[in-house]
Write an enzyme that holds these catalytic residues in place. Structure first.
Site, PDB file in Angstrom:
ATOM      1  CE1 TYR A 107      -3.814   2.414   1.111  1.00 50.52           C
ATOM      2  CE2 TYR A 107      -1.959   3.565   2.097  1.00 50.52           C
ATOM      3  CZ  TYR A 107      -3.267   3.558   1.662  1.00 50.52           C
ATOM      4  OH  TYR A 107      -4.024   4.688   1.777  1.00 50.52           O
ATOM      5  CD  GLU A 195      -6.059   4.202  -1.056  1.00 53.85           C
ATOM      6  OE1 GLU A 195      -6.249   4.433   0.150  1.00 53.85           O
ATOM      7  OE2 GLU A 195      -6.939   3.710  -1.797  1.00 53.85           O
TER       8      GLU A 195
END
Ligand code: GDP
Ligand code: MN
Length: 383
Positions: A107, A195
């Site tokens: 992530y 993101e």
């Protein structure tokens, strides 16, 4: 404004972030062509502005173009529902991309941290799953570093952060480069979030953005005309989408008392007074300065699109805005719409006498103060 995955990937690719080859479409024939051109090993992904598409059945891998195109066809026009978005969203387009072999999922994000009033980078080796879950069960697995507004990020800081996040050694260098490019894209696009989840590590050691989410700061949209054109499509609430088309500052708040005022401060005060009087505000709506009758009418229409509305509070302080203009607009709107719910107005300021005269004898109840207006509308609406 949230960008779709395909738009986000286009943006990031321009800044040197590796993304899988792919194309977006809204029909079967093109889907078949794209999937064939990509060699058949493809992932078909619903382009809806919500998280958890994988779990909702909006992301699927295929090994031949025909079944991929069949799935694309089924997906287009379907409503996808996820835990984060129970109301769901209709799929208008699908992204068809080459399937990436994934050995590990990470992530990585750049976002605005309002608590520390700085942009930050967030990194975790626990990618693929929702980051909120990681934050809850394993907060130490997330590394956050602030981006200094004056000099940005130093290489040593980034290298340390990537190491601290337990990104495997063979991917650390690529991760540092990717983050630098993400930060450049973030700044250039006036984003408040970029993101990548998952940021995939392939078995042969290459880092690639398998998914991407970018959100642009709405106040900077005037600098990004190509996104501005699609910003009404991107609104999650249908009334907010219509408000974008009409150029009206409107935010849905989920309650049942519609609110309209001129100036953001006055509207916020109205929200507070409604809450203090025991009511639930349905929306924020700023008519703007110098509002003319037509515009006020358009605002009232917008408020009434919400089926939960039980009453309306109007709070106008006439400065540049003439109160008689507002009164005309309100009457025009109400005369055409057969409104059966109570409406209370607190009007004050420029041309107030003329304004009050216009409202006399109409269904709109005048109140001397905001507090009195809020109390009255709450009593009438919930009677
Ligand atoms: P989201 O659920 O809306 O975040 O959609 P994602 O694009 O993140 O896809 C969900 C999951 O599908 C990912 O976490 C991956 O595990 C898987 N996935 C997506 N694209 C690929 C791909 O190209 N290859 C493989 N192997 N899995 C993928
Ligand atoms: Mn994802």
């Amino acid at each position: 404004m949230k960008l779709h995955e395909y738009q986000s990937k286009e943006l990031l690719a321009r800044f040197g972030v590796p993304v899988p080859a792919g194309e977006v479409t809204d029909n079967y024939d093109e889907a078949l062509k794209i999937a064939t051109a990509l060699g058949g090993n493809v992932v078909v992904k619903a382009q809806v502005l919500m998280g958890g598409r994988g779990k909702a059945g909006g992301v699927k891998l295929f090994t031949d173009p025909a079944t991929a195109a069949d799935f694309a066809k089924d997906l287009i026009g379907k409503r996808l529902v996820s835990i984060q978005n129970p109301a769901g969203m209709v799929v208008e387009k699908v992204l068809i991309a080459e399937t990436i072999d994934i050995a590990k999922e990470f992530y990585v994000a750049v976002l605005l941290d309002r608590n520390i009033q700085q942009n930050i980078v967030m990194i975790s080796a626990e990618g693929g799953v929702e980051i909120e879950e990681v934050a809850e069960h394993n907060p130490n697995a997330i590394v956050k570093i602030p981006i200094n507004p004056a000099w940005g990020l130093c290489d040593f800081e980034l290298r340390k952060a990537v190491k601290d996040a337990n990104i495997p050694k063979e991917a650390q260098g690529q991760m540092v480069v990717m983050i630098k490019n993400l930060v450049r894209a973030y700044i250039d696009a006036d984003a408040d979030m970029v993101e990548i989840n998952p940021c995939a590590l392939t078995p042969d050691g290459k880092l690639i953005a398998a998914d991407a989410k970018v959100a642009i700061d709405d106040n900077a949209l005037f600098r990004h005309k190509d996104y501005e054109a699609t910003s009404s499509d991107a609104a999650e609430d249908p009334i907010e989408a219509e408000a974008v088309n009409r150029g009206i500052a409107y935010v849905s708040l989920g309650g049942d008392i519609g609110i309209m005022g001129n100036g953001a401060g006055l509207v916020m005060q109205s929200l507070d007074e409604i809450s203090a009087a025991g009511g639930r505000p349905a929306n924020f709506l700023d008519v703007g300065g110098g509002a003319q009758a037509e515009r006020v009418k358009s605002c009232v229409e917008l408020i009434l699109m919400d089926p939960n509305i039980k009453g309306i509070l109007i709070n106008i302080f006439g400065g540049i805005t003439r109160v008689d203009e507002v009164a005309k607009g309100v009457l025009a709107a109400f005369s055409e719409m057969e409104v059966t719910i109570p409406v209370v107005a607190r009007i004050e300021g420029t041309a107030v006498e003329e304004g009050r005269k216009i409202l006399e004898g109409s269904q709109i109840i005048a109140a001397p103060t905001v507090q009195a207006a809020a109390k009255t509308i709450v009593e009438l609406a919930y009677a």
